[in-house]
Scaffold this motif. Structure first.
Motif, mmCIF file in Angstrom:
data_model
loop_
_atom_site.group_PDB
_atom_site.id
_atom_site.type_symbol
_atom_site.label_atom_id
_atom_site.label_comp_id
_atom_site.label_asym_id
_atom_site.label_seq_id
_atom_site.Cartn_x
_atom_site.Cartn_y
_atom_site.Cartn_z
ATOM 1 N N ILE A 1 -5.657 -8.449 -6.532
ATOM 2 C CA ILE A 1 -5.737 -9.885 -6.827
ATOM 3 C C ILE A 1 -5.634 -10.710 -5.544
ATOM 4 C CG2 ILE A 1 -4.423 -11.788 -7.885
ATOM 5 C CD1 ILE A 1 -3.885 -9.852 -10.251
ATOM 6 N N THR B 1 -8.847 -9.847 -2.890
ATOM 7 C CA THR B 1 -10.160 -10.382 -3.274
ATOM 8 C C THR B 1 -10.127 -11.879 -3.523
ATOM 9 O OG1 THR B 1 -9.873 -10.057 -5.669
ATOM 10 C CG2 THR B 1 -10.718 -8.180 -4.395
ATOM 11 N N GLN C 1 -9.622 -13.168 -6.050
ATOM 12 C CA GLN C 1 -10.211 -13.306 -7.395
ATOM 13 C C GLN C 1 -11.586 -13.964 -7.353
ATOM 14 O OE1 GLN C 1 -6.208 -15.000 -8.398
ATOM 15 N NE2 GLN C 1 -6.683 -14.154 -10.418
ATOM 16 N N SER D 1 -13.059 -9.024 -9.877
ATOM 17 C CA SER D 1 -11.685 -9.492 -9.687
ATOM 18 C C SER D 1 -10.995 -9.798 -11.012
ATOM 19 C CB SER D 1 -11.670 -10.758 -8.822
ATOM 20 O OG SER D 1 -12.096 -10.482 -7.512
ATOM 21 N N CYS D 2 -9.739 -9.422 -11.099
ATOM 22 C CA CYS D 2 -8.949 -9.664 -12.315
ATOM 23 C C CYS D 2 -8.626 -11.149 -12.456
ATOM 24 C CB CYS D 2 -7.662 -8.848 -12.244
ATOM 25 S SG CYS D 2 -6.596 -9.090 -13.667
ATOM 26 N N GLN D 3 -9.031 -11.721 -13.574
ATOM 27 C CA GLN D 3 -8.728 -13.125 -13.875
ATOM 28 C C GLN D 3 -7.561 -13.257 -14.864
ATOM 29 O OE1 GLN D 3 -10.318 -15.269 -12.046
ATOM 30 N NE2 GLN D 3 -11.858 -13.836 -11.280
ATOM 31 N N SER E 1 -9.526 -17.674 -13.993
ATOM 32 C CA SER E 1 -8.200 -18.113 -13.570
ATOM 33 C C SER E 1 -8.319 -19.207 -12.507
ATOM 34 C CB SER E 1 -7.444 -16.922 -12.978
ATOM 35 O OG SER E 1 -8.025 -16.580 -11.721
ATOM 36 N N GLN F 1 -7.610 -18.660 -9.627
ATOM 37 C CA GLN F 1 -8.018 -17.821 -8.491
ATOM 38 C C GLN F 1 -7.062 -17.945 -7.304
ATOM 39 O OE1 GLN F 1 -12.218 -19.297 -8.382
ATOM 40 N NE2 GLN F 1 -12.785 -17.236 -9.025
ATOM 41 N N VAL G 1 -2.902 -15.809 -11.350
ATOM 42 C CA VAL G 1 -3.471 -15.028 -12.441
ATOM 43 C C VAL G 1 -2.839 -15.426 -13.773
ATOM 44 C CG1 VAL G 1 -1.799 -13.125 -12.203
ATOM 45 C CG2 VAL G 1 -4.093 -12.677 -13.137
ATOM 46 N N SER H 1 -11.324 -3.268 -7.658
ATOM 47 C CA SER H 1 -12.295 -3.644 -6.616
ATOM 48 C C SER H 1 -12.645 -2.481 -5.700
ATOM 49 C CB SER H 1 -11.749 -4.807 -5.775
ATOM 50 O OG SER H 1 -10.498 -4.460 -5.190
#
Length: 406
Positions: A235, A238, A240, A245-247, A324, A326, A330, A382
């Motif tokens: 997180i 990247t 996000q 990417s995890c949101q 998110s 970002q 998160v 990622s």
């Protein structure tokens, strides 16, 4: 800046470059086809110079070695075999199929990852196409530099790589570029994709690599600390900004207290690592203003926020997959397993990566059936995986066509 016939030129020479292209493209199309081996050899040389430390390649926050491995000959050959070896050769009635490149590919690149424009061109080259790259507005210069290096390693590529720094707002030049192409590979937001759809000539194939959403799903909230640290690193590293990417982190529960308990735990893990991934001052200032605005609006009264200096976990009671804030901020939400498919349905077509814990085959199959195109561990979201698909499709196949002969 432009890259024409292997030479960097000023933007003011765009019109002259387009005139030369109209004459050059038919000659290149009529010449001996570009061999995959020629492309792979040049890319492999570039990758090995990076991996051996003989060529500096700055990409803050990214796994440079992992990205460089994407250019290695062995991995490109694997991709070629995976994506194109299953195409039919004979029709069983005395006819045969010949795989051909589309011809000319225009790549309209997004700016969320510096190396992505160059890699998109590399995929076009592997399929044998002439490639016109329209750089993103915030391009760092890395893609032009990488593509120029490829041409220096293999002079044949100068007839297959052209780079333009044309603003999207210059509709006349964009239209001229589109009219040169057999296909347009467009990366970016819904607005970017829709703009290209509206402007593209009717006889040009569109290959859309648009906006995607990715998430983590914890079937069991008792996740080992090291796996959660891996998710936190992903997180932060990247920011996000990637499609993978995890949101949102979904927790398999209907109990909001359990969500808040997990949120506090995960905020601590973000705090431990955020110093390794500092944010530029302007971004941090923007996030601070947005956070203060939400506080004044009463947002955090219903949505508990566990804030660190540069990152935060925002707990929300709904189960919607969404973008998110970002940059290390998160969402954590409740979502019981029985409601998972229904919760993902509104985002059909946008789903990309799901990082899950634990990884179990039956759950992987259910997520794939729900529309997710990439499934991995929560700490791997990622990671570069070779070979891989793009959003459930094979680019080299998209950049090819079949000619039937009998």
């Amino acid at each position: 800046m432009l890259l024409i016939q292997g030479k960097v030129q000023k933007n003011r020479q765009t019109e002259e470059a387009l005139r030369k292209l109209r004459r050059q493209i038919p000659r290149t199309l009529a010449a001996e086809p570009l061999a995959m081996e020629t492309v792979a050899a040049a890319a492999d040389r570039l990758a090995r110079e990076v991996l051996e430390g003989r060529l500096a390649w700055a990409a803050p926050g990214y796994d440079v070695a992992g990205i460089a491995r994407m250019f290695l000959r062995e991995n490109l050959e694997k991709r070629y075999r995976l994506e194109l070896s299953h195409l039919p050769r004979e029709n069983g009635q005395g006819g045969r199929f010949l795989r051909q490149p589309l011809g000319v590919l225009l790549h309209i690149a997004a700016g969320n990852m510096d190396v992505l424009p160059a890699y998109s061109v590399l995929e076009g080259l592997l399929a044998g196409n002439i490639n016109l790259l329209k750089l993103p507005s915030a391009d760092s210069g890395l893609s032009l530099w990488l593509l120029k290096r490829l041409i220096e390693y293999e002079k044949k590529l100068q007839d297959y790589i052209y780079v333009f720094d044309t603003p999207s707002a210059d509709t006349q030049k964009m239209r001229q570029l589109m009219e040169l192409a057999h296909g347009i590979a467009v990366w970016g937001s819904d607005a970017a994709v829709q703009a290209v759809r509206a402007a593209a000539p009717a006889n040009v194939k569109l290959i859309e690599w648009g906006h995607k959403l990715s998430f983590a799903y914890l079937y069991d909230s008792e996740v080992p600390e090291e796996k959660l640290r891996g998710l936190a690193r992903h997180i932060l590293a990247t920011r996000q900004l990637l499609c993978s990417s995890c949101q949102v982190i979904f927790v398999n529960t209907d109990d909001f207290e359990a969500v808040k308990s997990f949120g506090r735990r995960f905020a601590r893990l973000l705090r431990e690592q955020e110093k390794e991934y500092p944010l530029p001052g302007p971004i941090q200032g923007k996030l601070t203003i947005e956070s203060l605005t939400k506080k004044l609006e009463g947002f955090y009264e219903k949505n508990p926020c566990y804030r660190n200096r540069q990152s935060s976990v925002i707990c929300r009671a709904d189960s919607r997959l969404e973008l998110s804030p970002q940059f290390g901020n998160v969402y954590v939400k409740p979502l019981s397993e029985k409601k998972l498919t229904a919760a993902l349905w509104p985002q059909k077509g946008y789903l990309q990566t799901a990082g899950i814990y634990p990884k179990e085959e039956e759950r992987i199959r259910r997520l794939a059936a729900a529309g997710v195109t990439r499934i991995c561990g929560i700490e791997e979201m990622s990671d570069v995986c070779l070979p891989d698909s793009h959003d459930g499709r094979l680019p080299l196949l998209e950049y090819s066509r079949l000619a039937f002969c009998r």
